[in-house]
Design a protein around this motif. Structure first.
Motif, PDB file in Angstrom:
ATOM      1  N   LEU A 159       0.825  -1.211   0.000  1.00 52.05           N
ATOM      2  CA  LEU A 159       0.000   0.000   0.000  1.00 52.05           C
ATOM      3  C   LEU A 159       0.856   1.256   0.000  1.00 52.05           C
ATOM      4  O   LEU A 159       0.503   2.255  -0.649  1.00 52.05           O
ATOM      5  CB  LEU A 159      -0.948  -0.014   1.198  1.00 52.05           C
ATOM      6  N   VAL A 160       1.975   1.219   0.714  1.00 55.64           N
ATOM      7  CA  VAL A 160       2.890   2.366   0.707  1.00 55.64           C
ATOM      8  C   VAL A 160       3.410   2.623  -0.707  1.00 55.64           C
ATOM      9  O   VAL A 160       3.477   3.772  -1.170  1.00 55.64           O
ATOM     10  CB  VAL A 160       4.058   2.138   1.685  1.00 55.64           C
ATOM     11  N   SER A 161       3.769   1.550  -1.415  1.00 55.58           N
ATOM     12  CA  SER A 161       4.282   1.727  -2.772  1.00 55.58           C
ATOM     13  C   SER A 161       3.193   2.240  -3.706  1.00 55.58           C
ATOM     14  O   SER A 161       3.452   3.104  -4.559  1.00 55.58           O
ATOM     15  CB  SER A 161       4.863   0.412  -3.296  1.00 55.58           C
ATOM     16  N   ILE A 162       1.975   1.731  -3.548  1.00 58.96           N
ATOM     17  CA  ILE A 162       0.862   2.226  -4.370  1.00 58.96           C
ATOM     18  C   ILE A 162       0.610   3.705  -4.087  1.00 58.96           C
ATOM     19  O   ILE A 162       0.410   4.509  -5.004  1.00 58.96           O
ATOM     20  CB  ILE A 162      -0.410   1.398  -4.121  1.00 58.96           C
ATOM     21  N   ASP A 163       0.631   4.073  -2.811  1.00 59.57           N
ATOM     22  CA  ASP A 163       0.390   5.471  -2.438  1.00 59.57           C
ATOM     23  C   ASP A 163       1.460   6.392  -3.032  1.00 59.57           C
ATOM     24  O   ASP A 163       1.162   7.510  -3.467  1.00 59.57           O
ATOM     25  CB  ASP A 163       0.355   5.616  -0.917  1.00 59.57           C
ATOM     26  N   ALA A 164       2.721   5.926  -3.028  1.00 66.99           N
ATOM     27  CA  ALA A 164       3.795   6.751  -3.585  1.00 66.99           C
ATOM     28  C   ALA A 164       3.611   6.947  -5.086  1.00 66.99           C
ATOM     29  O   ALA A 164       3.801   8.056  -5.606  1.00 66.99           O
ATOM     30  CB  ALA A 164       5.151   6.106  -3.288  1.00 66.99           C
ATOM     31  N   LEU A 165       3.235   5.886  -5.792  1.00 68.09           N
ATOM     32  CA  LEU A 165       3.004   6.009  -7.227  1.00 68.09           C
ATOM     33  C   LEU A 165       1.790   6.885  -7.497  1.00 68.09           C
ATOM     34  O   LEU A 165       1.801   7.716  -8.420  1.00 68.09           O
ATOM     35  CB  LEU A 165       2.825   4.629  -7.854  1.00 68.09           C
ATOM     36  N   HIS A 166       0.751   6.721  -6.694  1.00 69.89           N
ATOM     37  CA  HIS A 166      -0.438   7.560  -6.836  1.00 69.89           C
ATOM     38  C   HIS A 166      -0.070   9.026  -6.686  1.00 69.89           C
ATOM     39  O   HIS A 166      -0.480   9.887  -7.490  1.00 69.89           O
ATOM     40  CB  HIS A 166      -1.492   7.163  -5.804  1.00 69.89           C
ATOM     41  N   ALA A 167       0.728   9.341  -5.671  1.00 67.53           N
ATOM     42  CA  ALA A 167       1.124  10.729  -5.434  1.00 67.53           C
ATOM     43  C   ALA A 167       1.960  11.266  -6.589  1.00 67.53           C
ATOM     44  O   ALA A 167       1.797  12.428  -7.007  1.00 67.53           O
ATOM     45  CB  ALA A 167       1.902  10.828  -4.118  1.00 67.53           C
ATOM     46  N   ALA A 168       2.859  10.431  -7.114  1.00 66.46           N
ATOM     47  CA  ALA A 168       3.705  10.871  -8.225  1.00 66.46           C
ATOM     48  C   ALA A 168       2.876  11.148  -9.475  1.00 66.46           C
ATOM     49  O   ALA A 168       3.087  12.154 -10.167  1.00 66.46           O
ATOM     50  CB  ALA A 168       4.767   9.814  -8.520  1.00 66.46           C
ATOM     51  N   LEU A 169       1.932  10.269  -9.773  1.00 65.64           N
ATOM     52  CA  LEU A 169       1.075  10.467 -10.940  1.00 65.64           C
ATOM     53  C   LEU A 169       0.182  11.696 -10.767  1.00 65.64           C
ATOM     54  O   LEU A 169       0.002  12.483 -11.698  1.00 65.64           O
ATOM     55  CB  LEU A 169       0.224   9.221 -11.179  1.00 65.64           C
ATOM     56  N   ALA A 170      -0.374  11.852  -9.566  1.00 66.36           N
ATOM     57  CA  ALA A 170      -1.236  13.007  -9.302  1.00 66.36           C
ATOM     58  C   ALA A 170      -0.445  14.306  -9.412  1.00 66.36           C
ATOM     59  O   ALA A 170      -0.946  15.320  -9.930  1.00 66.36           O
ATOM     60  CB  ALA A 170      -1.873  12.886  -7.927  1.00 66.36           C
ATOM     61  N   SER A 171       0.791  14.294  -8.937  1.00 61.66           N
ATOM     62  CA  SER A 171       1.632  15.487  -9.025  1.00 61.66           C
ATOM     63  C   SER A 171       1.902  15.854 -10.485  1.00 61.66           C
ATOM     64  O   SER A 171       1.860  17.032 -10.858  1.00 61.66           O
ATOM     65  CB  SER A 171       2.950  15.240  -8.286  1.00 61.66           C
ATOM     66  N   LYS A 172       2.181  14.854 -11.299  1.00 63.85           N
ATOM     67  CA  LYS A 172       2.381  15.119 -12.724  1.00 63.85           C
ATOM     68  C   LYS A 172       1.091  15.602 -13.375  1.00 63.85           C
ATOM     69  O   LYS A 172       1.121  16.402 -14.323  1.00 63.85           O
ATOM     70  CB  LYS A 172       2.895  13.868 -13.430  1.00 63.85           C
TER      71      LYS A 172
END
Length: 474
Positions: A159-172
């Protein structure tokens, strides 16, 4: 190699004198030299958790004397601290149910407990692997419990890894919101979309995947420990399930664990593990699609789309100088393919239970745990070494969107479908921009043309230019 002789119901075998495992483990190793793989670490840890909790429970009830129980607990703590990991040797592809793995853990803990009490490896006194380490347990209730605990142990990192990818995609998505690009459907020109909208949608997809995974994982909190051989609890004290649940909560730190209401059902069915695996498959399908999209958008740099640049992580060719490949997305695709294959194995194995037990649990455990492990690692790398460093090529996005044959769609409310289709075809045939073609032939007044072909407005709901022409209904 120096050996000691151990005996089981099938006879005697020489066991390496330094081994903490015993004769039953060795038989399994000799019977199943299949993959060269060892059991995954979470599968070992979860089984040791169960043995420690059982020793604590039986010490509480007085069924196991404190001297033996404390020695088993101490041996378990050594394994949990990282010791003796090389002693767990049974191939993931083994006899049904996981009896070999269960006995591997029983023998290691028994031998180490006896050493702590001043005994010798292989004597199984005063601690016996079956009578004491495995007291009131069966492979048939410990392995299903193991799978649940092992998955839940790995879940937070996933879940931590999913959250990090989610944040990166949302930031882009925010960073690229002002960049309009050509949309594509069927890999053909489609109406414009903002690059930021694409990345925001990717983030939304990850959020939905996460929600499904969490929902599926909740069912894994129901523990069937105490079911013993067929789920009925034979040889098990009535207070055992509740005490085991309490001890496992404390040992694992998983506070959401619950006492299974129907231990027969939890032994018969691998449906909860299969449903969780299916949620990982869903994540893999969406994740692979995102990785493939990035590979398309980065294609080039001269003969492809070249709409974005990915961080260069390694040279791309052993023969073509200067070539840089989308290496991280390519890795992600391959991991996702593996997860999809793992889920297929889990699904078939889950269906293949009979009556009171599903004996295909070892391959279910291996594939579910492998999927969680490689997804966690791949997503973390994808986020940190790829998505966070993506750069938009705004000029190329503008170049392609102005050349999109689909821009004629915006003309439909003013001139109708047939006329718009004709302009689209002429634009492609003549190599002329739709904007230039409409202007040169004065199909629309200049001010109205600018409003109709406002690319940014095309990326939001509404009718281009905000009004309908009289010819639209003709």
């Amino acid at each position: 190699m120096a050996t000691r002789i151990e005996k089981d119901p099938l006879g005697e075998l020489p066991v390496p004198v330094e081994a903490l495992y015993g004769v039953q483990t060795l038989r399994a190793a000799l019977n199943f030299p299949i993959s060269g793989l060892r059991p995954l670490e979470p599968f070992v840890i979860a089984q040791v958790w169960i043995k420690k909790a059982a020793a604590m429970t039986h010490r509480d009830t007085g069924r196991l004397d404190a001297r033996r129980a404390d020695a088993i607990i101490a041996a378990a703590d050594e394994v949990l601290a990282g010791q003796h990991r090389d002693q767990f040797i049974v191939d993931p592809y083994q006899a049904g149910a996981g009896t070999s793995h269960n006995m591997n853990v029983n023998e290691v803990l028994a031998n180490r407990a006896n050493e702590l009490l001043g005994g010798v490896r292989g004597t199984y006194a005063p601690v016996h692997p079956n009578d004491h380490v495995n007291m009131a347990q069966s492979t048939n209730d410990t392995i299903p419990t193991n799978i649940r605990l092992a998955v839940l142990r790995q879940l937070p990192a996933l879940l931590v890894s999913i959250d990090a990818l989610h944040a990166a995609l949302a930031s882009k998505g925010v960073e690229f919101d002002g960049i309009v690009k050509a949309g594509r459907t069927h890999l053909q020109d489609a109406m414009p979309i903002r690059l930021g909208q694409e990345f925001t949608a990717y983030a939304g997809t990850l959020a939905r995947c996460r929600k499904r995974i969490v929902e599926a994982a909740d069912y894994l909190n129901d523990l069937g420990i105490g079911g013993s051989a067929v789920g009925t609890g034979v040889t098990v004290e009535p207070e055992y399930p509740a005490r085991m649940n309490d001890h496992l909560r404390a040992i694992t730190g998983i506070s959401s664990l619950r006492i299974g209401v129907d231990r027969i059902q939890l032994m018969q069915s691998m449906g909860d593990a299969a449903a969780f695996s299916a949620s990982l498959r869903g994540l893999a399908l969406d994740l692979s699609k995102i990785a493939s999209d990035l590979r398309l958008m980065v294609s080039g740099p001269r003969t492809g789309l070249d709409e974005i640049a990915l961080p260069a992580v390694q040279p791309g060719s052993s023969i073509m100088p200067g070539k840089i490949n989308p290496s991280i997305p390519e890795m992600v695709n391959q991991v996702c393919f593996q997860v999809i294959g793992c889920d297929t194995t889990v699904a078939i194995a889950a269906e293949h239970g009979q009556l009171e037990l599903n004996v295909m649990m070892p391959v279910i455990a291996h594939n579910v745990l492998l999927s969680v492990q490689i997804l966690t690692n791949a997503i973390g790398i994808f986020s940190a070494r790829c998505v966070e460093g993506i750069v938009a090529h705004a000029a190329m996005c503008e170049y392609w969107v102005e050349r999109s044959a689909a821009l004629a769609t915006a003309l439909m409310p003013q001139i109708g479908y047939a006329a718009a289709a004709d302009i689209s075809k002429r634009s492609v045939k003549e190599g002329t921009l739709i904007r230039e073609l409409v202007a040169s032939e004065r199909i629309l007044p200049p001010d109205e043309l600018d409003a109709v072909l406002d690319l940014r407005k095309m990326t939001e709901i509404g009718v281009p230019s905000g009004k309908h022409g009289s010819s639209a209904s003709g």
